[in-house]
Design a protein around this motif. Structure first.
Motif, PDB file in Angstrom:
ATOM      1  N   THR A 121       0.856  -1.185   0.000  1.00  0.00           N
ATOM      2  CA  THR A 121       0.000   0.000   0.000  1.00  0.00           C
ATOM      3  C   THR A 121       0.893   1.236   0.000  1.00  0.00           C
ATOM      4  N   LEU A 122       0.272   2.371  -0.298  1.00  0.00           N
ATOM      5  CA  LEU A 122       0.940   3.667  -0.231  1.00  0.00           C
ATOM      6  C   LEU A 122       0.229   4.570   0.763  1.00  0.00           C
ATOM      7  N   THR A 123       1.005   5.332   1.514  1.00  0.00           N
ATOM      8  CA  THR A 123       0.477   6.445   2.289  1.00  0.00           C
ATOM      9  C   THR A 123       1.336   7.657   1.965  1.00  0.00           C
ATOM     10  N   LEU A 124       0.698   8.731   1.535  1.00  0.00           N
ATOM     11  CA  LEU A 124       1.405   9.917   1.063  1.00  0.00           C
ATOM     12  C   LEU A 124       1.044  11.093   1.963  1.00  0.00           C
ATOM     13  N   VAL A 125       2.034  11.588   2.688  1.00  0.00           N
ATOM     14  CA  VAL A 125       1.826  12.624   3.687  1.00  0.00           C
ATOM     15  C   VAL A 125       2.417  13.946   3.181  1.00  0.00           C
ATOM     16  N   SER A 126       1.618  14.998   3.160  1.00  0.00           N
ATOM     17  CA  SER A 126       2.102  16.331   2.761  1.00  0.00           C
ATOM     18  C   SER A 126       2.772  16.293   1.390  1.00  0.00           C
ATOM     19  N   THR A 127       2.131  15.614   0.457  1.00  0.00           N
ATOM     20  CA  THR A 127       2.704  15.375  -0.868  1.00  0.00           C
ATOM     21  C   THR A 127       1.868  16.089  -1.924  1.00  0.00           C
ATOM     22  N   LEU A 234      -4.102  15.277  -5.294  1.00  0.00           N
ATOM     23  CA  LEU A 234      -3.415  13.987  -5.304  1.00  0.00           C
ATOM     24  C   LEU A 234      -4.399  12.848  -5.062  1.00  0.00           C
ATOM     25  N   ALA A 235      -5.290  13.019  -4.082  1.00  0.00           N
ATOM     26  CA  ALA A 235      -6.277  11.987  -3.792  1.00  0.00           C
ATOM     27  C   ALA A 235      -7.227  11.778  -4.962  1.00  0.00           C
ATOM     28  N   GLU A 236      -7.560  12.856  -5.664  1.00  0.00           N
ATOM     29  CA  GLU A 236      -8.441  12.732  -6.823  1.00  0.00           C
ATOM     30  C   GLU A 236      -7.742  12.068  -8.002  1.00  0.00           C
ATOM     31  N   ALA A 237      -6.427  12.231  -8.097  1.00  0.00           N
ATOM     32  CA  ALA A 237      -5.686  11.699  -9.234  1.00  0.00           C
ATOM     33  C   ALA A 237      -5.419  10.200  -9.124  1.00  0.00           C
ATOM     34  N   ILE A 238      -5.368   9.671  -7.901  1.00  0.00           N
ATOM     35  CA  ILE A 238      -5.030   8.258  -7.695  1.00  0.00           C
ATOM     36  C   ILE A 238      -6.322   7.456  -7.570  1.00  0.00           C
ATOM     37  N   PRO A 239      -6.530   6.468  -8.423  1.00  0.00           N
ATOM     38  CA  PRO A 239      -7.787   5.706  -8.390  1.00  0.00           C
ATOM     39  C   PRO A 239      -8.058   5.095  -7.011  1.00  0.00           C
ATOM     40  N   GLY A 240      -9.224   5.393  -6.458  1.00  0.00           N
ATOM     41  CA  GLY A 240      -9.641   4.801  -5.195  1.00  0.00           C
ATOM     42  C   GLY A 240      -8.969   5.342  -3.957  1.00  0.00           C
ATOM     43  N   ALA A 241      -8.174   6.389  -4.065  1.00  0.00           N
ATOM     44  CA  ALA A 241      -7.441   6.904  -2.903  1.00  0.00           C
ATOM     45  C   ALA A 241      -8.397   7.516  -1.881  1.00  0.00           C
ATOM     46  N   THR A 242      -7.973   7.444  -0.618  1.00  0.00           N
ATOM     47  CA  THR A 242      -8.709   8.040   0.495  1.00  0.00           C
ATOM     48  C   THR A 242      -7.939   9.245   1.008  1.00  0.00           C
ATOM     49  N   LEU A 243      -8.635  10.326   1.331  1.00  0.00           N
ATOM     50  CA  LEU A 243      -8.005  11.540   1.841  1.00  0.00           C
ATOM     51  C   LEU A 243      -8.322  11.711   3.321  1.00  0.00           C
ATOM     52  N   LEU A 244      -7.277  11.878   4.133  1.00  0.00           N
ATOM     53  CA  LEU A 244      -7.412  12.212   5.551  1.00  0.00           C
ATOM     54  C   LEU A 244      -6.858  13.618   5.746  1.00  0.00           C
ATOM     55  N   LEU A 265      -3.277   4.582   9.636  1.00  0.00           N
ATOM     56  CA  LEU A 265      -2.304   3.682   9.013  1.00  0.00           C
ATOM     57  C   LEU A 265      -2.582   2.224   9.354  1.00  0.00           C
ATOM     58  N   VAL A 266      -2.919   1.960  10.596  1.00  0.00           N
ATOM     59  CA  VAL A 266      -3.234   0.584  10.989  1.00  0.00           C
ATOM     60  C   VAL A 266      -4.416   0.066  10.180  1.00  0.00           C
ATOM     61  N   ALA A 267      -5.457   0.882  10.039  1.00  0.00           N
ATOM     62  CA  ALA A 267      -6.604   0.470   9.241  1.00  0.00           C
ATOM     63  C   ALA A 267      -6.239   0.295   7.775  1.00  0.00           C
ATOM     64  N   HIS A 268      -5.428   1.206   7.252  1.00  0.00           N
ATOM     65  CA  HIS A 268      -5.068   1.178   5.830  1.00  0.00           C
ATOM     66  C   HIS A 268      -4.177  -0.022   5.501  1.00  0.00           C
ATOM     67  N   THR A 269      -3.377  -0.471   6.446  1.00  0.00           N
ATOM     68  CA  THR A 269      -2.436  -1.567   6.182  1.00  0.00           C
ATOM     69  C   THR A 269      -2.940  -2.906   6.712  1.00  0.00           C
ATOM     70  N   SER A 270      -4.206  -2.972   7.060  1.00  0.00           N
ATOM     71  CA  SER A 270      -4.768  -4.231   7.551  1.00  0.00           C
ATOM     72  C   SER A 270      -4.978  -5.195   6.374  1.00  0.00           C
ATOM     73  N   PRO A 271      -5.041  -6.498   6.649  1.00  0.00           N
ATOM     74  CA  PRO A 271      -5.241  -7.482   5.561  1.00  0.00           C
ATOM     75  C   PRO A 271      -6.497  -7.226   4.744  1.00  0.00           C
ATOM     76  N   ASP A 272      -7.513  -6.622   5.349  1.00  0.00           N
ATOM     77  CA  ASP A 272      -8.753  -6.349   4.608  1.00  0.00           C
ATOM     78  C   ASP A 272      -8.572  -5.286   3.544  1.00  0.00           C
ATOM     79  N   THR A 273      -7.549  -4.432   3.724  1.00  0.00           N
ATOM     80  CA  THR A 273      -7.314  -3.348   2.771  1.00  0.00           C
ATOM     81  C   THR A 273      -6.506  -3.818   1.571  1.00  0.00           C
ATOM     82  N   VAL A 274      -5.497  -4.630   1.843  1.00  0.00           N
ATOM     83  CA  VAL A 274      -4.567  -5.036   0.785  1.00  0.00           C
ATOM     84  C   VAL A 274      -5.215  -6.013  -0.174  1.00  0.00           C
TER      85      VAL A 274
END
Length: 274
Positions: A121-127, A234-244, A265-274
């Motif tokens: 997965t990817l997490t992009l902070v202040s990008t 950035l969130a709009e450009a990446i298919p399915g991305a979530t914005l926090l 991050l814990v929720a995003h990197t859980s097995p259900d997400t990947v």
């Protein structure tokens, strides 16, 4: 939780890990001129307690990793992305959840596009996407004061990064800046070479719209470097991305927002997400 040098290709990267290697790995990639210390230890420990194997490291020309003559880095952004994946290989980690901050977000995106098999997965902070139509840096950031002493200058820079956030802690930042300056092999290289390197993109000429892994975009609502529309774009450009969106948060990650980001991050990197 001890630092060590790991050979990756023809460079040495200083690495520190937290938690059990049997847990899913989160690889933290910081932005320009910043060593791994700017991923707060409390943040790394909190993730490890929640069942993540956390790896933070000094990119080339920061901290204790390989450095080059100031102003003459022989590498590019793409090489830094190769370093990130190469570090996983050196640690015998087949894939990881990449978290990139600021310029480190560009490194993480390049790794995900060039070597998607290594990125869970990817997490992009202040990008940012870097699009020309996005808002520029705020005037207050561009006119920020500077100081001759490197520790004083870093404190002033971090104050500027915080923007209008009420969470800036000058004493804590000064302690961190002093520790970082003390352990940096070549401070002049650390302060200049990431701005002097080639800013090439992925080899295939792809971009955010081609990212195919689950992506979380985290952005402060008072970021003076990349104002909030950068994160929204950035969130709009990446298919399915979530914005926090982090309220009252600038270009940094204040302690008051660590818990919120860890939860996400814990929720995003859980097995259900990947």
């Amino acid at each position: 939780m001890t630092e060590r040098l790991v050979r990756v290709g023809d460079v040495d990267l200083c690495v520190e890990t937290f938690g059990s290697p049997s847990d899913p790995t989160v690889l933290l990639i910081h932005g320009a001129c910043a060593s791994m210390l700017w991923w707060p230890r409390e943040f790394c420990t909190a993730l490890a307690v929640r069942g993540r194997h956390v790896v933070r490291y000094d990119s080339r020309d920061t901290g204790r990793s390989t450095h080059y003559p100031p102003g003459r880095p022989p590498y590019s952004l793409r090489d830094l992305a190769d370093d990130a994946v190469g570090l996983l290989d050196a640690l015998a980690i087949p894939d990881a959840h990449l978290v990139g901050r600021s310029m480190g977000g560009g490194v993480a995106m390049t790794a995900a596009l060039d070597q998607p098999g290594s990125v869970a997965t990817l997490t992009l902070v202040s990008t940012t996407t870097g699009a020309d139509d996005l808002p520029p840096m705020t005037p207050e950031f561009l006119s920020r004061p500077t100081a001759d002493d490197p520790v004083d200058d870093i404190v002033l820079l971090m104050r500027a990064y915080a923007g209008r956030s009420p969470f800036f802690d000058a004493a804590a930042i000064r302690r961190l800046a002093a520790a970082d300056v003390a352990r940096t092999a070549c401070l002049d290289a650390a302060l200049t070479n990431h701005f002097a390197m080639r800013m090439d993109g992925p080899r295939a000429g792809t971009g955010p719209a081609d990212i195919a892994v689950p992506t979380l975009v985290v952005h402060g609502d008072v970021d003076p470097v990349h104002p909030l529309p950068h994160g929204q774009a950035l969130a709009e450009a990446i298919p399915g991305a979530t914005l926090l969106v982090l309220t009252d948060t600038g270009h940094d990650l204040p302690p008051q927002r660590v818990g919120l980001v860890v939860d996400a991050l814990v929720a995003h990197t859980s097995p259900d997400t990947v």
